[in-house]
Design a protein around this motif. Structure first.
Motif, short mmCIF file in Angstrom:
data_model
loop_
_atom_site.label_atom_id
_atom_site.label_comp_id
_atom_site.label_asym_id
_atom_site.label_seq_id
_atom_site.Cartn_x
_atom_site.Cartn_y
_atom_site.Cartn_z
N ILE A 120 0.95 -1.31 0.03
CA ILE A 120 0.16 0.02 -0.16
C ILE A 120 0.80 1.22 0.01
CG2 ILE A 120 -0.39 0.34 2.42
CD1 ILE A 120 -2.96 0.59 -0.03
N ILE A 121 2.26 1.22 0.48
CA ILE A 121 2.87 2.45 0.66
C ILE A 121 3.48 2.47 -0.58
CG2 ILE A 121 4.92 1.27 1.67
CD1 ILE A 121 3.55 4.73 2.52
N SER A 122 4.03 1.39 -1.35
CA SER A 122 4.61 1.46 -2.63
C SER A 122 3.33 2.12 -3.69
CB SER A 122 4.70 0.02 -2.95
OG SER A 122 5.92 -0.39 -2.25
N ALA A 123 2.13 1.67 -3.63
CA ALA A 123 1.29 2.28 -4.44
C ALA A 123 0.98 3.79 -4.32
CB ALA A 123 0.02 1.71 -4.15
N ALA A 124 1.17 4.31 -2.86
CA ALA A 124 0.92 5.69 -2.39
C ALA A 124 2.17 6.45 -3.01
CB ALA A 124 0.71 5.76 -0.98
N ALA A 125 3.36 5.88 -2.96
CA ALA A 125 4.58 6.53 -3.37
C ALA A 125 4.62 6.72 -4.83
CB ALA A 125 5.78 5.70 -2.71
N TYR A 126 4.29 5.79 -5.48
CA TYR A 126 3.95 5.71 -7.07
C TYR A 126 3.21 7.14 -7.29
CZ TYR A 126 3.34 4.75 -11.93
OH TYR A 126 3.43 4.80 -13.10
N THR A 127 2.13 7.02 -6.57
CA THR A 127 1.31 8.10 -7.10
C THR A 127 1.55 9.51 -6.28
OG1 THR A 127 -0.58 6.40 -6.45
CG2 THR A 127 -1.43 8.99 -6.77
N VAL A 128 2.16 9.55 -5.33
CA VAL A 128 2.75 10.76 -5.01
C VAL A 128 3.81 11.38 -6.16
CG1 VAL A 128 4.00 12.14 -3.12
CG2 VAL A 128 2.31 10.36 -2.60
N SER A 129 4.53 10.26 -6.54
CA SER A 129 5.79 10.75 -7.55
C SER A 129 5.27 11.31 -8.57
CB SER A 129 6.55 9.50 -7.70
OG SER A 129 5.79 8.59 -8.57
N LYS A 130 3.98 10.84 -8.98
CA LYS A 130 3.23 11.47 -10.33
C LYS A 130 2.59 13.02 -10.44
CE LYS A 130 4.61 7.90 -12.75
NZ LYS A 130 5.41 8.02 -13.66
N GLY A 131 2.73 13.05 -8.90
CA GLY A 131 1.94 14.60 -8.87
C GLY A 131 0.48 14.72 -8.34
N GLU A 133 -2.05 16.13 -9.97
CA GLU A 133 -2.71 16.11 -10.94
C GLU A 133 -3.35 14.79 -11.13
OE1 GLU A 133 -2.01 18.08 -14.71
OE2 GLU A 133 -1.76 19.91 -13.72
N VAL A 134 -2.27 13.86 -11.33
CA VAL A 134 -2.51 12.39 -11.53
C VAL A 134 -3.23 11.91 -10.34
CG1 VAL A 134 -1.35 10.14 -11.59
CG2 VAL A 134 -0.43 12.15 -12.94
N PHE A 135 -2.78 12.16 -8.94
CA PHE A 135 -3.42 11.63 -7.81
C PHE A 135 -5.23 12.16 -7.76
CE2 PHE A 135 -4.75 12.79 -3.42
CZ PHE A 135 -5.07 11.63 -2.99
N VAL A 136 -5.50 13.26 -8.30
CA VAL A 136 -6.91 13.95 -8.56
C VAL A 136 -7.52 13.10 -9.39
CG1 VAL A 136 -8.28 15.83 -8.83
CG2 VAL A 136 -6.32 16.23 -7.31
N ARG A 137 -7.02 12.65 -10.68
CA ARG A 137 -7.63 11.99 -11.49
C ARG A 137 -8.07 10.42 -11.05
NH1 ARG A 137 -3.55 13.88 -15.23
NH2 ARG A 137 -3.96 15.58 -16.37
N LEU A 277 -8.99 4.27 2.96
CA LEU A 277 -7.48 4.71 3.65
C LEU A 277 -6.50 4.86 2.45
CD1 LEU A 277 -7.62 1.66 5.91
CD2 LEU A 277 -7.64 3.76 6.71
N TYR A 278 -6.49 4.33 1.21
CA TYR A 278 -5.43 4.68 0.17
C TYR A 278 -5.57 6.39 -0.13
CZ TYR A 278 -4.00 5.73 -4.52
OH TYR A 278 -3.19 6.16 -5.56
N VAL A 279 -6.79 6.88 -0.35
CA VAL A 279 -6.94 8.25 -0.68
C VAL A 279 -6.22 9.19 0.51
CG1 VAL A 279 -8.49 10.09 -1.12
CG2 VAL A 279 -8.66 7.88 -2.29
N LYS A 280 -6.79 8.68 1.73
CA LYS A 280 -6.40 9.73 2.82
C LYS A 280 -4.70 9.51 3.24
CE LYS A 280 -9.20 11.00 5.86
NZ LYS A 280 -10.30 11.22 6.87
N MET A 281 -4.19 8.12 3.08
CA MET A 281 -2.85 8.14 3.34
C MET A 281 -2.17 8.75 2.14
SD MET A 281 -0.91 4.41 2.72
CE MET A 281 -1.55 4.40 1.22
N THR A 282 -2.87 8.64 0.89
CA THR A 282 -1.74 9.43 -0.21
C THR A 282 -1.87 10.75 -0.05
OG1 THR A 282 -2.27 7.43 -1.56
CG2 THR A 282 -1.53 9.51 -2.80
N ALA A 283 -3.19 11.41 0.20
CA ALA A 283 -3.28 12.87 0.32
C ALA A 283 -2.17 13.51 1.56
CB ALA A 283 -4.65 13.12 0.74
N LEU A 284 -2.12 12.64 2.54
CA LEU A 284 -1.37 13.07 3.65
C LEU A 284 0.01 13.08 3.36
CD1 LEU A 284 -3.64 11.54 6.39
CD2 LEU A 284 -2.73 13.89 6.46
N TYR A 285 0.55 11.99 2.72
CA TYR A 285 1.80 11.65 2.30
C TYR A 285 2.13 12.79 1.30
CZ TYR A 285 5.53 8.80 -0.06
OH TYR A 285 6.69 8.40 -0.53
#
Length: 359
Positions: A120-131, A133-137, A277-285
């Motif tokens: 789950i942290i790997s998925a979040a890290a990948y999303t965060v690395s993309k910025g 705009e990608v996260f919101v999509r 949990l994924y959305v909240k975790m990634t947004a905070l990250y």
């Protein structure tokens, strides 16, 4: 600079604030008046949102850390910004641990916890690395799934005639004091006070003038939904069972039996759990990365992996789930008002007689 639109902002606020909140019966200290505590905390949360929007309007092109530096100076403001970066990472860590614990509890009982949390942290890290705009999509794609799943659950509960409004009575049997005690600071801190994170993201909204309106209406809509779900779970389980159940919504869904055919809908709740949990975790990250970048000047891409590593490593500090829950409910929720209420209010007061440039 990455930009998001009005509708994207609204969807991000809705999915972020909902998160995994409806899965739990928050405010249960007030027993069958838990929904009243939710209403009280939501009203206070809306006032906090008004304060946050007012602060953002002072400098629409500034992020949270930049606002603190503008109000308190480079060193004090920068120090406060670093505290926020640590706090955002800590909150993200709590969600990573929640994923691990709840997955082992409700789904993959034999899978090692460290593997679940690493995935789950790997998925979040990948999303965060993309910025952003990608996260919101991604959140936009998940939103219809979340909406349809909750609608499906609610519809089936009423078809099965499980809710009993008598569980909500009598109203205010023990007066207003238990309701206020349940609402403050716990319910205000989680989830409504977490709107403070959008002081990081509002800078990236393309239409600055609509930020207030979009945020207020999204907050009101989420609050109404959370109060309704709180009442619904209470109507099905009652205050006694709600208080002792780890995942009340999961317990509620397990009661659905229709024509000896439609049952065992645990997978729907599990899906909502992971998405929330994924959305909240990634947004905070991501907020932690943005804030650290703003304070230190270290390039965004160089902040992603170190913060992710710290989040993952610190998720093992708590020895067991009981300790994890105790830290979260009895310690964390008493401290976070410093970041959600006290420091923003001080910034509001300090800036009363000041004017700031918007670029």
């Amino acid at each position: 600079m990455q930009q998001i639109g009005k509708n994207q902002l609204s969807i991000l606020i809705i999915v972020f604030l909902i998160g995994s909140t409806p899965l739990f019966e928050l405010g249960i200290k007030a027993k069958h008046d838990a929904w009243l505590a939710m209403i009280l905390a939501a009203a206070a949360g809306l006032l906090l949102t008004v304060m946050y929007v007012h602060l953002q309007r002072r400098a629409p092109e500034a992020e949270l850390a930049e606002l603190y530096k503008m109000h308190f100076g480079r060193w004090i403001g920068g120090g406060i910004g670093l505290l926020y970066a640590v706090w955002f990472a800590y909150e993200s860590m709590r969600n990573v641990r929640d994923v691990g614990e709840l997955t082992m509890m409700a789904l993959l009982t034999l899978t090692p916890k460290w593997i679940v949390m690493l995935l789950i942290i790997s998925a979040a890290a990948y999303t965060v690395s993309k910025g952003l705009e990608v996260f919101v999509r991604v959140v936009q794609l998940l939103f219809p799934i979340v909406a349809a799943s909750y609608f499906f659950i609610i519809l089936l509960l009423f078809i099965a005639r499980l809710p009993d409004p008598q569980h909500l009575l009598p109203i205010l049997e023990n007066g207003l004091a238990p309701v206020v005690k349940a609402a403050f600071p716990d319910l205000l801190s989680f989830p409504f006070g977490q709107m403070v994170i959008f002081l990081v993201f509002w800078k990236h909204v393309s239409e600055k003038k609509i930020i207030g309106r979009a945020s207020y209406w999204s907050m009101i809509g989420v609050s109404a939904f959370l109060v309704f779900m709180n009442m619904l779970v209470m109507c099905v389980l009652g205050p006694e069972l709600s208080a002792i159940t780890a995942l009340p919504l999961l317990e509620v869904v397990q009661l659905i039996r229709l024509a000896n055919f439609l049952e065992r809908l645990d997978v729907v709740v599990t899906l909502l759990l992971f998405i929330g949990l994924y959305v909240k975790m990634t947004a905070l990250y991501m907020a932690s990365v943005f804030t650290l970048n703003s304070v230190t000047g270290i390039a965004y891409r160089y902040c992603v992996m170190p913060i992710g590593a710290v989040i993952y490593a610190s998720s093992f500090l708590e020895p067991n789930n009981t300790y994890h829950i105790w830290i979260g409910l009895d310690i964390t929720l008493k401290i976070v008002p410093l970041f959600q209420v006290v420091l923003p209010f001080l910034m509001l007061v300090v800036g009363v007689r000041k004017r700031y440039k918007t670029n």
